[in-house]
Motif scaffolding. Structure first.
Motif, short mmCIF file in Angstrom:
data_model
loop_
_atom_site.label_atom_id
_atom_site.label_comp_id
_atom_site.label_asym_id
_atom_site.label_seq_id
_atom_site.Cartn_x
_atom_site.Cartn_y
_atom_site.Cartn_z
N SER A 30 0.86 -1.24 -0.11
CA SER A 30 0.00 0.17 -0.01
C SER A 30 1.01 1.22 0.09
N LEU A 33 2.33 1.68 -3.33
CA LEU A 33 1.62 2.32 -4.54
C LEU A 33 1.26 3.83 -4.21
N THR A 34 1.34 4.27 -3.10
CA THR A 34 1.18 5.59 -2.59
C THR A 34 2.33 6.43 -3.43
N MET A 58 -4.07 2.04 -10.18
CA MET A 58 -3.32 1.75 -8.77
C MET A 58 -4.45 2.24 -7.68
N ALA A 59 -5.42 2.91 -7.94
CA ALA A 59 -6.32 3.08 -6.80
C ALA A 59 -7.44 1.69 -6.74
N GLN A 62 -5.33 -0.41 -4.87
CA GLN A 62 -5.42 0.11 -3.23
C GLN A 62 -6.56 -0.35 -2.70
N ILE A 65 -6.49 -4.39 -1.97
CA ILE A 65 -5.59 -4.70 -0.98
C ILE A 65 -6.13 -4.15 0.49
N GLN A 66 -7.01 -3.18 0.79
CA GLN A 66 -7.47 -2.72 1.86
C GLN A 66 -8.86 -3.56 2.18
#
Length: 105
Positions: A30, A33-34, A58-59, A62, A65-66
């Motif tokens: 994470s 990616l940020t 990428m969002a 993300q 993953i979250q």
């Protein structure tokens, strides 16, 4: 299996704990990616269309993953929250598409 690694749920079934390894990997991914997203925007020298597409991609990664690691949606018994989230995504996409058509009309 030792009792240190397991718990018993309401149904009397044993559940093995994941441990921190997967959470640490998800956290690092994470953060990576940020940092990549920030770097792409801060550079300012890339094609803006490519940057937009990569940011959306990428969002989405993300969010996956979250939802998987932090909200535990990958585990059993979460089908109704997943259905609710997918229905919400469908409604939002429908609203955006209809708003675009209304604005173009």
């Amino acid at each position: 299996m030792s009792t240190h690694d397991t718990t018993v749920n309401e149904a009397g079934k044993r559940h093995k704990h994941e441990g921190p390894k997967k959470h640490i990997i998800a956290f690092i991914f994470s953060i990576l990616l940020t940092v990549i997203a920030f770097s792409m925007v801060a550079a300012g020298e890339m094609n803006s269309t490519f940057v937009y597409i990569m940011l959306v991609f990428m969002a989405i990664l993300q969010v996956i993953i979250q939802m998987s690691f932090w909200m535990h949606m990958k585990d059993r018994g979460h089908i109704f929250p997943i259905i609710g989230i997918l229905m919400g995504v469908f409604v939002v996409i429908t609203i955006v598409v209809m708003a675009e058509y209304w604005a173009w009309w």
